[in-house]
Scaffold this active site. Structure first.
Site, mmCIF file in Angstrom:
data_model
loop_
_atom_site.group_PDB
_atom_site.id
_atom_site.type_symbol
_atom_site.label_atom_id
_atom_site.label_comp_id
_atom_site.label_asym_id
_atom_site.label_seq_id
_atom_site.Cartn_x
_atom_site.Cartn_y
_atom_site.Cartn_z
ATOM 1 C CG HIS A 432 31.153 43.562 42.797
ATOM 2 N ND1 HIS A 432 32.144 42.819 42.225
ATOM 3 C CD2 HIS A 432 31.631 43.993 43.988
ATOM 4 C CE1 HIS A 432 33.195 42.789 43.046
ATOM 5 N NE2 HIS A 432 32.909 43.491 44.127
ATOM 6 C CG ASP A 435 30.779 42.851 38.804
ATOM 7 O OD1 ASP A 435 31.443 43.890 38.760
ATOM 8 O OD2 ASP A 435 30.893 41.992 39.716
HETATM 9 C C1 XUL Z 1 38.959 43.710 46.014
HETATM 10 C C2 XUL Z 1 38.218 42.444 46.173
HETATM 11 C C3 XUL Z 1 36.807 42.508 45.817
HETATM 12 C C4 XUL Z 1 35.930 41.722 46.715
HETATM 13 C C5 XUL Z 1 34.475 41.877 46.416
HETATM 14 O O1 XUL Z 1 40.299 43.591 46.291
HETATM 15 O O2 XUL Z 1 38.779 41.442 46.516
HETATM 16 O O3 XUL Z 1 36.694 42.050 44.515
HETATM 17 O O4 XUL Z 1 36.239 40.387 46.655
HETATM 18 O O5 XUL Z 1 34.059 43.176 46.465
#
Ligand code: XUL
Ligand code: CO
Length: 767
Positions: A432, A435
């Site tokens: 993300h 991150d």
């Molecule tokens: C949350 C989840 C996230 C997504 C990406 O439960 O799985 O980490 O994979 O935003």
């Protein structure tokens, strides 16, 4: 016939098409018809095109020719494997072989050279070294190579072949003042560099000349005379780095033993051979002095045929190493106690080894790595918050690199992460925006930080070959998104979410992301009492359409996926499960532009079986990627655990194999270590375990498909749908009256068993 078995790490017998390696006598018998008729003279002529053989005394030529054997390799057949001891020596007769080397820090294979027969139109032949190497060779087109059995191999060749490729380019330079470099004795400057030179061949040991081919092995007694014996006793070939033959000029000067040994004594590199004082007289007997003009290249990086060792007496030289090579050696090793994770097989009890996952093993037509497409999730491994849970935000995973929230710390984490990826041997990663980069004081600063970090990510990707499976934007952690982003009642939050998304599409394009994920974060509601449900869903569709339009505008080719989750953080998430999301996509005309990223543990939060959504999505042609993780049935929340259940992995990988693969998605470990698992090595152990578990599932799934029992049971159960009328119904061509007419004529439908218990047991056969 005596077979020379290659080392188990080396070429396996079945990988060589004709390459049976034989001892001298057997070799002749084993020659294929036609080739066996080749005269000894022809073989000698061929071998003499190889510089290495040219140096052999003439009376040894027939011996060598007599132990040659033709073998052929198909395209992509390995000839020599990196690290293997290797029992044979190859000379390429026709075709081309590519040389790959593992980067120093990890196991990514990089092509470093091509070995061909005819270089620059000249009839020259490249030798492929045979002793323990730092290179792997893969022959490219169908080609022939000649093999010599090890027993008949004289030590002279062993030694010649044992040298490492050059790792640096050395160019003579002008030096204005006194300098000292790299431990060589550099004294002062002239317009030339003076070097003392030891000719490599003078240091080569000779094996005894036994025409039967039964030469003494390297450790046996031999006639220790002359310079060859000297080299042998000093072990010089192994200890010193030799320069290239082409560097010899006619500019040889006689060597003043008394005066010129000073450069030798002050040269630290020479002390590796032991007490130098004792050895200097013998060494000076084979040295000469040479003046090297400024700019002349003495040693060329990557050169496989190095012949000389140089001692700089006066002057200065410059050492350059290609930038890519420099980058392979990280300044700091963050996991110094861990080296590249290896495959050891199912019997291994080493937690830091693969038991099932062999990335390059081909299974049902694809390499394991291509079936699995494993990725590490940055947010669970490197975001600096590891070891927290819903009841404590005080982390228990204290890593030396998590210093503070500065840009430096984030940049260091990039090094850490790529060292981790490469040591683990994973091909992809996911992240993300929040991150990888600090969010700064405002959106602008965050975007600038992302630019800086993504530059580094890009260079690390290029350096290591690790790729970005998917990236995404975090539209759920910041307080501005407390009510959601795309479905927020406040348009400004929506707008902020769009800005973050736009940036991440740009970054995804820059880094070559293969997929872009939209997980609905807080897109849902805690209570319908304060929520315009229909409006929010429409806003979500608008948001996705804006993103889609921008993706097309910038020519970003990644697939788009939505990740369903039934609950958490909101009580009622809009993207409840695969079928709900797919229905939503169809409702808004987005079904051609989006697929789903299924996280099996989210599926269980929806009250389904672990693999349910994988099956549903795949059946509807919408399975784009997988967040492969597992849950904890005794806790109510999304625990994001590493997969460790082989049965679940089998059922998941079965779906992947049945749909022909998961690209451009993959298996992303959206998994975190338990708060209690605090060791650094646990990061590796967890991922290795997850990779192995899925690899084991893959192997079982392929076997299951190949045996076809499951398929047969399924076909039997649905066989009545192959009747003419049933087909007409399936095609939408039948009328209700027609079907009624058929039912009126037919007896009561027969009962047939669903065979669930049989199938459940059958599955256990493949675990
Ligand atoms: C949350 C989840 C996230 C997504 C990406 O439960 O799985 O980490 O994979 O935003
Ligand atoms: Co996920």
């Amino acid at each position: 016939m005596t077979r020379f078995r290659t080392n188990s790490n080396s070429i396996r017998e079945e990988e060589i098409t004709i390459g049976v390696i034989t001892q001298k006598q057997a070799a002749l018998e084993a020659w294929p018809i036609g080739i066996a008729l080749q005269s000894s003279q022809e073989k000698i002529e061929f071998l003499l095109t190889v510089p290495l053989f040219q140096r052999l005394p003439q009376d040894e030529h027939p011996v060598v020719a007599s132990v040659c054997e033709i073998c052929r390799f198909k395209r992509m057949d390995p000839i020599i494997r990196q690290g293997a001891r290797g029992e044979e020596f190859f000379v390429i007769k026709s075709g081309q072989a590519d040389v790959y080397a593992a980067a120093k820090t990890e196991g990514k294979q990089e092509k470093i050279a091509s070995l061909k027969v005819a270089l620059h139109g000249k009839k020259s032949t490249r030798c492929v070294p045979h002793v323990r190497r730092e290179i792997t060779l893969v022959k490219v087109p169908c080609c022939e190579a000649r093999t010599l059995s090890e027993a008949a191999f004289c030590e002279q060749w062993h030694e010649l072949c044992a040298d490492e490729p050059r790792t640096a380019t050395i160019v003579a330079m002008l030096a204005p003042q006194l300098q000292s470099a790299q431990g060589f004795g550099v004294l002062f400057c002239r317009s030339e560099v003076q070097a003392l030179k030891i000719k490599r061949s003078d240091f080569q040991a000779r094996g005894s000349r036994d025409p039967t081919g039964t030469r003494p092995g390297p450790d046996r007694d031999r006639d220790l005379t002359g310079t060859g014996a000297l080299a042998q006793s000093l072990g010089l070939h192994k200890k010193l780095k030799f320069g290239r033959r082409a560097a010899v000029s006619s500019n040889k000067q006689s060597f003043d033993k008394a005066k010129d040994t000073k450069a030798m004594r002050t040269n630290e590199n020479l002390w590796v051979i032991g007490n130098l004082e004792d050895k200097i007289p013998a060494m000076t007997a084979v040295m000469w002095k040479e003046y090297v003009k400024a700019g002349k290249r003495l040693i060329t990086e990557g050169d496989m045929e190095a012949d000389f060792f140089y001692v700089v007496q006066e002057g200065k030289f410059e050492i350059t190493v290609r930038e890519e090579l420099m980058r392979d050696w990280p300044a700091t090793e963050h996991f110094p106690s861990i080296s590249k994770i290896q495959f050891e097989g199912p019997q291994s009890i080493n937690p830091l080894a693969f038991k099932y996952y062999q990335p390059d093993e081909v299974i049902m037509g694809k390499k394991m790595r291509d079936w699995c497409r494993f990725a590490v999730a940055w947010w669970h491994t490197f975001n600096g918050q590891m070891g927290t849970d819903p009841f404590s935000n005080v982390k228990t995973h204290l890593r030396p690199w998590d210093v503070d929230a500065s840009m430096d710390t984030f940049l260091t984490r990039v090094d850490v992460a790529f060292e981790f990826f490469t040591k683990l041997g994973v091909d992809y990663y996911c992240f993300h925006d929040v991150d990888v980069a600090p969010q700064g004081k405002d959106l602008k600063e965050f975007q600038a930080n992302l630019d800086t970090i993504s530059d580094k990510l890009l260079s690390k990707q290029k350096e290591t070959g690790v790729k970005l499976l998917w990236s995404t934007q975090n539209l759920f952690s910041h307080p501005r998104y407390k009510d959601g982003a795309a479905t927020a009642p406040n348009f400004d939050s929506f707008a902020y979410g769009c800005a973050q998304t736009k940036k991440m599409l740009d970054i995804g394009k820059k880094l070559g992301a293969e997929t872009h994920v939209f997980w609905g974060g807080r897109e849902g509601f805690a209570t319908a009492l304060n929520t315009k449900v229909k409006d929010e869903l429409d806003h979500m569709a608008s948001f996705l359409k804006l993103a889609l339009a921008y993706k097309k505008k910038i020519g970003f080719s990644a697939q788009f996926t939505i990740e369903p989750k039934a609950r958490e953080p909101t009580a009622h998430q809009y993207d409840y499960d695969a079928q709900t999301v797919i229905g939503f996509l169809y409702q808004h005309g987005l079904e051609k532009d989006f697929k789903v990223n299924i996280e099996p543990n989210h599926t269980t939060l929806a009250g389904h079986d672990y693999e349910h959504d994988l099956r549903m999505a795949s059946a509807l042609g919408m399975l784009g990627s997988i967040d492969c993780n597992a849950g904890q049935p005794y806790l109510g929340w999304d625990t994001d655990e590493f997969p460790s259940d082989p049965r679940k992995s089998l059922l998941s990988m079965l779906i992947v194999v049945e749909q022909g693969g998961i690209a451009p998605g993959g298996n992303n470990f959206d998994c975190k270590l338990r708060r209690e698992s605090t060791d650094i090595e646990d990061m590796f152990i967890a991922h290795i375990g997850g990779m192995d578990c899925l690899a084991r599932g893959l192997i079982g799934a392929c076997k299951m498909i190949e045996e076809g029992l499951m398929k047969k049971a399924l076909e039997t159960r649905y066989s009545s749908w192959s009747s003419a009328l049933a087909k007409k119904v399936a095609e939408g061509k039948a009328s209700l009256e027609e079907v009624e007419e058929y039912a009126l004529k037919s007896p009561e439908p027969s009962t047939s068993s669903g065979k669930q218990e049989y199938l459940e047991q059958l599955i256990n056969r493949y675990i």
